[in-house]
Enzyme design. Structure first.
Site: not given
Length: 475
Positions: A240-243
């Site tokens: 995901s974007k946080r990753h």
């Protein structure tokens, strides 16, 4: 046989990191075998496809250094060819008109849901005479898929994958409005573009069965296929974007070098012994589909940063300054620099680069660590620097006059004066150097102090020092 690969993104968003890796694998395989990589924009979803996304994909590929052969192919422009192929299958009896209404399809879906089985079209128009067709339903064209036996894909990564044909229904080739489905368009385009190897994410593995059936119905050779496992986040969850599931352009803005990104991406799921660092030519020479693992890989920002730091230290100083200038339009305004370096600042950045690049992990850090070069007088001191200067300001009394007398301004001559001053005031070198660093850089840490002073030059160093110590020259 000339090896032909293709990268075929849908322009519904930016070139994400997984797409960048897929493009890289296709590019490397083609280069390794002296072949070609083609670029096809799969823009048949007219509502979600945008020109901005197309531009971002092309820009992202170019930044990564992945060139393609020939002109970009736009799938939507080939709709007439796709329709022609669907109608040829109809004429050969390998496809048929299906007049099932939306209500009938909904009923099939509801029955499947209640019975806990996958939704499959039940083939009700497969052998019916079109003369029975209702007048108010525009038909779709469906593939007359085999109902017995199995469909097999000998995948270069996944191995032998088998589907029972009874579990695959008659897929739609042409919608009721005459537009082709993704499945048909991909097969026709890959065939017409002479694609020999389809290298893509394993989320397309089920599509491979469907597309193989279309190839077989048309009597065309099926390309070699390689379905690459997905990239997960460091915690094993879907990326995901946080990753780090960002557009490639975001990594450029964050200050990563394209060489580092290529090296990082090639090692996400592919290995060559214990080697971690690869030049582009080494990647090309070593890349092989058989060395792609079947397990998902995990995105690791720390590893990317370390790799980027390695490439920054290997990059020529002038080239690093140019790379920083490329992202200045996004970063320069808030730092008071503007969108480009002045000639004088560019020269100072280049001269300071050997000391700056030893610590930074990306270009943004590099620019921030060079704050002392472009900071406006009087410098704003950070909290730690202000504390060091407050504690050591008295030890700097008289040092400005001594430095002012230096005629040959260099790191060596400046260091000699500072050492002599420290000795004269009965202090250790660090007790003078720390407040001096704070006064001339505004920070508690920097590259070597005497190198910093040499790059700043005599006039700027003395002006900054006098700003902070009020050690003004005598009238």
């Amino acid at each position: 046989m000339t090896v032909v690969t293709r990268f075929a993104p849908s322009p519904t968003g930016f070139l994400h990191i997984g797409g960048g890796r897929t493009a890289l694998f296709n590019w490397l395989y083609a280069k390794r075998h002296g072949g070609k990589m083609l670029l096809r924009i799969e823009d048949t979803d007219r509502e979600r496809s945008t020109d901005a996304a197309i531009a971002a994909i092309l820009d992202g590929l170019q930044w990564l250094g992945l060139d393609w052969d020939g002109d970009v192919v736009y799938q939507f422009s080939r709709a007439a060819r796709h329709k022609e192929v669907a109608e040829s299958l109809l004429a050969q009896g390998r496809a048929y008109y299906c007049y099932a209404s939306q209500q009938e399809l909904e009923e099939m879906r509801e029955s499947a849901r209640k019975e806990g089985r996958p939704l499959r079209y039940d083939g009700r128009w497969r052998d019916r005479d079109p003369s029975e067709a209702p007048k108010d339903v525009k038909p779709v064209i469906r593939l007359k898929a085999p109902t017995e036996g199995e469909t097999v894909v000998e995948d270069e990564v996944q191995g032998r994958v088998v589907w029972q044909n009874k579990d695959l229904d008659d897929l739609v080739l042409l919608r009721s409005d005459g537009t082709p489905t993704y499945m048909l368009a991909v097969v026709v385009d890959d065939h017409d573009m002479n694609v020999t190897h389809v290298i893509r994410g394993d989320d397309h593995l089920t599509n491979a069965a469907r597309q193989t059936q279309i190839y077989q119905a048309l009597g065309w050779d099926v390309p070699n296929m390689a379905h690459v496992p997905m990239i997960l986040g460091p915690d094993g969850a879907k990326l995901s974007k946080r990753h780090g599931a960002l557009g490639v352009e975001a990594y450029r803005s964050m200050g990563y070098l394209p060489e580092a990104m290529r090296n990082y991406l090639v090692r996400l799921g592919w290995s060559h012994g214990d080697q971690e660092i690869f030049s582009t030519q080494e990647m090309v020479d070593a890349f092989d589909l058989k060395n792609i693992g079947r397990s998902p890989s995990r995105f690791d920002f720390a590893k990317l940063e370390n790799l980027n730091g390695h490439y920054m230290r290997q990059t020529e100083d002038e080239n690093l300054v140019k790379a920083i200038e490329e992202i200045l339009p996004e970063l320069g305004a808030e730092r008071g620099i503007g969108t480009t370096f002045s000639p004088g600042l560019r020269d100072k950045m280049t001269a300071a680069m050997p000391g700056l690049k030893e610590r930074a992990k990306n270009l943004v850090e590099l620019l921030d660590s060079a704050y002392y070069l472009y900071a406006q007088r009087p410098l704003h001191l950070d909290e730690k620097a202000a504390s060091l200067l407050a504690d050591g300001r008295a030890r700097l009394d008289g040092i400005a006059e001594k430095l002012d007398s230096v005629s040959d301004w260099s790191a060596q001559s400046v260091e000699a004066v500072v050492r002599q001053h420290a000795e004269a005031v009965g202090a250790k070198l660090g007790q003078v150097a720390q407040p001096l660093r704070a006064a001339v850089t505004g920070r508690a840490t920097s590259p070597g102090l005497f190198d910093v002073m040499a790059v700043l030059g005599k006039d700027e160093t003395l002006l900054r020092l006098r700003d902070q110590t009020k050690d003004a020259p005598a009238a």
